[in-house]
Structures are given as structure tokens and as C-alpha cells.
Design a protein around this motif. Structure first.
Motif, PDB file in Angstrom:
ATOM      1  N   TYR A   1       0.823  -1.204   0.000  1.00 49.39           N
ATOM      2  CA  TYR A   1       0.000   0.000   0.000  1.00 49.39           C
ATOM      3  C   TYR A   1       0.865   1.266   0.000  1.00 49.39           C
ATOM      4  O   TYR A   1       1.963   1.279   0.571  1.00 49.39           O
ATOM      5  CB  TYR A   1      -0.890   0.047   1.246  1.00 49.39           C
ATOM      6  CG  TYR A   1      -2.184  -0.697   1.119  1.00 49.39           C
ATOM      7  CD1 TYR A   1      -3.253  -0.158   0.408  1.00 49.39           C
ATOM      8  CD2 TYR A   1      -2.361  -1.934   1.720  1.00 49.39           C
ATOM      9  CE1 TYR A   1      -4.458  -0.833   0.299  1.00 49.39           C
ATOM     10  CE2 TYR A   1      -3.558  -2.625   1.630  1.00 49.39           C
ATOM     11  CZ  TYR A   1      -4.600  -2.063   0.914  1.00 49.39           C
ATOM     12  OH  TYR A   1      -5.787  -2.744   0.810  1.00 49.39           O
TER      13      TYR A   1
ATOM     14  N   GLY B   1       0.058  -2.744   4.617  1.00 49.90           N
ATOM     15  CA  GLY B   1      -0.570  -3.954   4.101  1.00 49.90           C
ATOM     16  C   GLY B   1      -0.305  -4.161   2.627  1.00 49.90           C
ATOM     17  O   GLY B   1       0.500  -3.456   2.007  1.00 49.90           O
TER      18      GLY B   1
ATOM     19  N   TYR C   1      -2.029  -5.673  -1.358  1.00 48.27           N
ATOM     20  CA  TYR C   1      -3.174  -6.006  -2.196  1.00 48.27           C
ATOM     21  C   TYR C   1      -2.669  -6.594  -3.502  1.00 48.27           C
ATOM     22  O   TYR C   1      -1.503  -6.402  -3.879  1.00 48.27           O
ATOM     23  CB  TYR C   1      -4.059  -4.785  -2.444  1.00 48.27           C
ATOM     24  CG  TYR C   1      -3.389  -3.655  -3.193  1.00 48.27           C
ATOM     25  CD1 TYR C   1      -3.366  -3.614  -4.579  1.00 48.27           C
ATOM     26  CD2 TYR C   1      -2.787  -2.607  -2.498  1.00 48.27           C
ATOM     27  CE1 TYR C   1      -2.759  -2.572  -5.263  1.00 48.27           C
ATOM     28  CE2 TYR C   1      -2.177  -1.560  -3.178  1.00 48.27           C
ATOM     29  CZ  TYR C   1      -2.166  -1.544  -4.553  1.00 48.27           C
ATOM     30  OH  TYR C   1      -1.564  -0.514  -5.226  1.00 48.27           O
TER      31      TYR C   1
ATOM     32  N   GLU D   1      -6.292  -1.900  -5.359  1.00 43.06           N
ATOM     33  CA  GLU D   1      -6.593  -1.838  -3.931  1.00 43.06           C
ATOM     34  C   GLU D   1      -7.905  -2.525  -3.554  1.00 43.06           C
ATOM     35  O   GLU D   1      -8.121  -2.866  -2.388  1.00 43.06           O
ATOM     36  CB  GLU D   1      -6.597  -0.382  -3.460  1.00 43.06           C
ATOM     37  CG  GLU D   1      -5.217   0.255  -3.484  1.00 43.06           C
ATOM     38  CD  GLU D   1      -5.175   1.575  -2.744  1.00 43.06           C
ATOM     39  OE1 GLU D   1      -5.949   1.752  -1.777  1.00 43.06           O
ATOM     40  OE2 GLU D   1      -4.372   2.441  -3.131  1.00 43.06           O
ATOM     41  N   GLN D   2      -8.806  -2.741  -4.511  1.00 41.82           N
ATOM     42  CA  GLN D   2     -10.065  -3.431  -4.166  1.00 41.82           C
ATOM     43  C   GLN D   2      -9.833  -4.898  -3.822  1.00 41.82           C
ATOM     44  O   GLN D   2     -10.692  -5.527  -3.195  1.00 41.82           O
ATOM     45  CB  GLN D   2     -11.038  -3.318  -5.340  1.00 41.82           C
ATOM     46  CG  GLN D   2     -10.572  -4.014  -6.617  1.00 41.82           C
ATOM     47  CD  GLN D   2     -11.590  -3.942  -7.722  1.00 41.82           C
ATOM     48  OE1 GLN D   2     -12.770  -4.213  -7.495  1.00 41.82           O
ATOM     49  NE2 GLN D   2     -11.163  -3.545  -8.912  1.00 41.82           N
ATOM     50  N   TRP D   3      -8.670  -5.453  -4.210  1.00 36.38           N
ATOM     51  CA  TRP D   3      -8.363  -6.854  -3.919  1.00 36.38           C
ATOM     52  C   TRP D   3      -7.393  -6.932  -2.743  1.00 36.38           C
ATOM     53  O   TRP D   3      -6.295  -7.416  -2.849  1.00 36.38           O
ATOM     54  CB  TRP D   3      -7.777  -7.543  -5.160  1.00 36.38           C
ATOM     55  CG  TRP D   3      -8.624  -7.375  -6.384  1.00 36.38           C
ATOM     56  CD1 TRP D   3      -8.317  -6.681  -7.495  1.00 36.38           C
ATOM     57  CD2 TRP D   3      -9.920  -7.931  -6.602  1.00 36.38           C
ATOM     58  NE1 TRP D   3      -9.345  -6.743  -8.412  1.00 36.38           N
ATOM     59  CE2 TRP D   3     -10.341  -7.521  -7.892  1.00 36.38           C
ATOM     60  CE3 TRP D   3     -10.787  -8.732  -5.848  1.00 36.38           C
ATOM     61  CZ2 TRP D   3     -11.575  -7.876  -8.429  1.00 36.38           C
ATOM     62  CZ3 TRP D   3     -12.014  -9.084  -6.381  1.00 36.38           C
ATOM     63  CH2 TRP D   3     -12.399  -8.664  -7.652  1.00 36.38           C
ATOM     64  N   ASN D   4      -7.844  -6.415  -1.618  1.00 40.97           N
ATOM     65  CA  ASN D   4      -7.027  -6.384  -0.409  1.00 40.97           C
ATOM     66  C   ASN D   4      -6.736  -7.797   0.099  1.00 40.97           C
ATOM     67  O   ASN D   4      -7.602  -8.667   0.085  1.00 40.97           O
ATOM     68  CB  ASN D   4      -7.751  -5.576   0.672  1.00 40.97           C
ATOM     69  CG  ASN D   4      -7.186  -5.821   2.045  1.00 40.97           C
ATOM     70  OD1 ASN D   4      -6.036  -5.495   2.303  1.00 40.97           O
ATOM     71  ND2 ASN D   4      -7.992  -6.409   2.911  1.00 40.97           N
TER      72      ASN D   4
ATOM     73  N   GLN E   1      -4.259  -7.904   2.954  1.00 42.73           N
ATOM     74  CA  GLN E   1      -3.732  -7.702   4.307  1.00 42.73           C
ATOM     75  C   GLN E   1      -3.750  -6.214   4.634  1.00 42.73           C
ATOM     76  O   GLN E   1      -3.274  -5.400   3.855  1.00 42.73           O
ATOM     77  CB  GLN E   1      -2.290  -8.237   4.396  1.00 42.73           C
ATOM     78  CG  GLN E   1      -1.634  -8.076   5.746  1.00 42.73           C
ATOM     79  CD  GLN E   1      -0.233  -8.660   5.769  1.00 42.73           C
ATOM     80  OE1 GLN E   1       0.114  -9.502   4.938  1.00 42.73           O
ATOM     81  NE2 GLN E   1       0.579  -8.221   6.696  1.00 42.73           N
ATOM     82  N   ARG E   2      -4.311  -5.862   5.786  1.00 40.81           N
ATOM     83  CA  ARG E   2      -4.300  -4.481   6.264  1.00 40.81           C
ATOM     84  C   ARG E   2      -3.981  -4.500   7.750  1.00 40.81           C
ATOM     85  O   ARG E   2      -4.605  -5.243   8.517  1.00 40.81           O
ATOM     86  CB  ARG E   2      -5.652  -3.788   6.026  1.00 40.81           C
ATOM     87  CG  ARG E   2      -5.899  -3.416   4.580  1.00 40.81           C
ATOM     88  CD  ARG E   2      -7.301  -2.875   4.368  1.00 40.81           C
ATOM     89  NE  ARG E   2      -7.529  -1.626   5.077  1.00 40.81           N
ATOM     90  CZ  ARG E   2      -7.251  -0.416   4.573  1.00 40.81           C
ATOM     91  NH1 ARG E   2      -6.688  -0.330   3.375  1.00 40.81           N
ATOM     92  NH2 ARG E   2      -7.518   0.684   5.247  1.00 40.81           N
TER      93      ARG E   2
END
Length: 279
Positions: free
Chosen positions: A220, A252, A254, A258-261, A263-264
Motif C-alpha cells: 500500500y 498492508g 493487495y 486496492e479493491q483486492w485487499n 492484508q491491512r
């Protein structure tokens, strides 16, 4: 042979123009060369070494303009280009299709055929002592780097075309403000890194394309704010306070976009208070 040459042209006593050419080599980490397998059955993952890794060889070209300021500081700007052969991709992810771990995801460092890196950078660092009154304690250090790159892939990976070179940050800047006046010292910093390819895993024909859920794994973008201050009494006792990650920035990964996260993580803010006695 790893020759290099550096030329400097002095425009005036405070201003230089530099040009540098050099050859370099980057050998693999010893741990990456060990022919080992680390199996995580719960996640169906395999981490493999690669004893066939080759060292990366590169040629670099740099041009830099720099001007030294009378008020203790420097302004510089420049450009760079690097031509790499056998770049090491630390995290190449593939899905095993045979053997006892068929269906597991395997992460393994591999060599790519070639890569190119180019970009520009600028820096401003200065103590602003010429300002009136209490403002004379201010100082600034700011830098920005733009990096673009193209990396190619071995056909055996199932991928053609090019991508950004793994672990390079397209946009990065740091802004540091300082204040030193008498017994008071203050520091505040903002750092930014744009999204970065952490591991290659995309293969031609994957659902959703390079920006889909089977695209490369990205780190990210990250913006972090830190601050620190201290005050020293006449007897040498110093009070110190600092705060890290004041904006509670996300960490995190992806896949693709970013829509396919995947880990955050949020770590909150960290504060430190201390006393220091010097005599």
C-alpha cells in the motif's frame, strides 16, 4: 572489472555540475542460494531457495547539479539511469502444478533477463537563520525522487511484456521541519512512498488481467507523520517527548488493485517520554 569515472565542473565557488558513470555487481543473499523448502500447509505456501541465482550486473549514469547556500544548506537536482542484467526478483510467486505440493503457492527468488531504472531527484536543505526573531531557529530538509522502471521476464514464468521493477517506489518524498533556538529543539517529519510491487505473481491470461485479483502483490502507499521535541534546563536535565505514526497509517498488501485487499494492519500511535541528564 568494475570501473567508474566521475567528472565535476565548477560553475562558481558554490555551484557544481557532476556526471558519473559506473559498473557494479550485486550478488544474491546467501540465504536465497540455499536449496531449501519451507512448507506452510495451513496456508498452502512453499518458500523455496534458488541455488541457480546469478549476480545482477549493472551500468549506471548520473548527472547532478548542486548549489551550496551561504546560510548552511544545499539545493541539488539530478537525473539517473541504470541498465541491469539478471536482476534478482526477490518474490516471484507461482502455483505448483505437480508433485506432493501441487496447488500450493511457491515463492522463490529468480533472475529476470534485464531491467532499466530511470528517474530524477531533488533536495533542499537549509538552516533559515536569516529569518527575523524567533523564526531564525527554523530549518528545512526536503527531498523528492521520481523513479520509473521496466523489467522483463523469463518465458518459463508464463509471463510476457514488462512491469515495474520489484521493490522500486515510483514517487517518494520526505519533508522535515526543524527548530533549534536556545534550549528548545523540535523536529517534525512527513514521509511518503507510493504503491510498490512487492512480489510478482501475474501470469498471462489470469482472470481480471494485471489489475485483477491474480495481479502482482503491491505494498500500500504509505504516508507517515512523526515528531519529536526536547527542552534542556540550565542544570543539564533534558525533557524529551516523541510521537511516531501520529496519523495511524495503514500497512498492508493487495493484489492488482486496492479493491483486492489481502492484508491491512494498523499499529496505532507510539509515544515516548524521557529524561536525560548531561553534565
Amino acid at each position: 572489472m568494475l570501473p567508474s569515472v566521475s567528472l565535476k565542473y565548477e560553475i562558481d565557488s558554490n555551484t557544481n555540475l557532476r556526471a558519473v558513470y559506473g559498473r557494479a555487481i550485486a550478488r544474491p543473499d546467501y540465504a536465497d542460494l540455499v536449496p531449501s523448502l519451507q512448507i506452510t500447509e495451513t496456508r498452502q505456501q512453499v518458500a523455496a531457495g534458488n541455488p541457480n541465482l546469478k549476480p545482477t550486473r549493472g551500468q549506471s549514469y548520473d548527472v547532478l547539479f548542486e548549489h551550496y547556500l551561504g546560510a548552511v544548506g544545499v539545493i541539488s537536482a539530478g537525473g539517473f539511469f541504470k541498465d541491469l542484467k539478471n536482476p534478482i526478483y526477490e518474490g516471484s510467486v507461482t502455483t505448483l502444478t505437480s508433485g506432493p505440493f501441487a496447488g500450493f503457492e511457491q515463492t522463490q527468488p529468480i533472475n529476470g533477463p534485464k531491467a532499466k531504472i530511470y528517474g530524477a531527484e531533488a533536495t533542499w536543505q537549509q538552516r533559515l537563520g536569516f529569518l527575523p526573531g524567533f523564526l531564525s531557529g527554523l530549518g528545512i530538509m526536503a527531498n523528492y525522487t521520481y523513479t520509473d522502471s521496466k523489467a522483463t521476464f523469463d518465458p518459463t514464468t508464463g509471463r510476457t511484456g514488462t512491469a515495474k521493477l520489484q521493490r522500486t517506489t515510483p514517487n517518494e518524498f520526505n519533508l522535515n521541519l526543524t527548530y533549534d533556538k536556545g534550549r528548545l529543539s523540535l523536529r517534525a517529519a512527513i514521509t511518503y512512498n507510493s504503491a510498490t510491487i512487492w512480489a510478482y505473481q501475474y501470469a498471462d491470461g489470469a482472470d481480471g488481467g494485471p489489475r485483477g485479483p491474480n495481479g502482482d502483490t503491491f505494498l500500500y502507499p504509505h504516508t507517515q507523520i512523526d515528531a519529536q521535541g526536547s527542552y534542556t534546563l540550565a542544570n543539564g536535565l533534558q525533557f524529551i517527548v516523541s510521537g511516531l505514526n501520529l496519523n495511524n497509517q495503514v500497512f498492508g498488501f493487495y493484489n492488482g488493485s486496492e479493491q483486492w485487499n489481502i492484508q491491512r494492519e494498523f499499529y496505532g500511535r507510539t509515544f515516548f517520554f524521557g529524561l536525560k541528564l548531561t553534565r
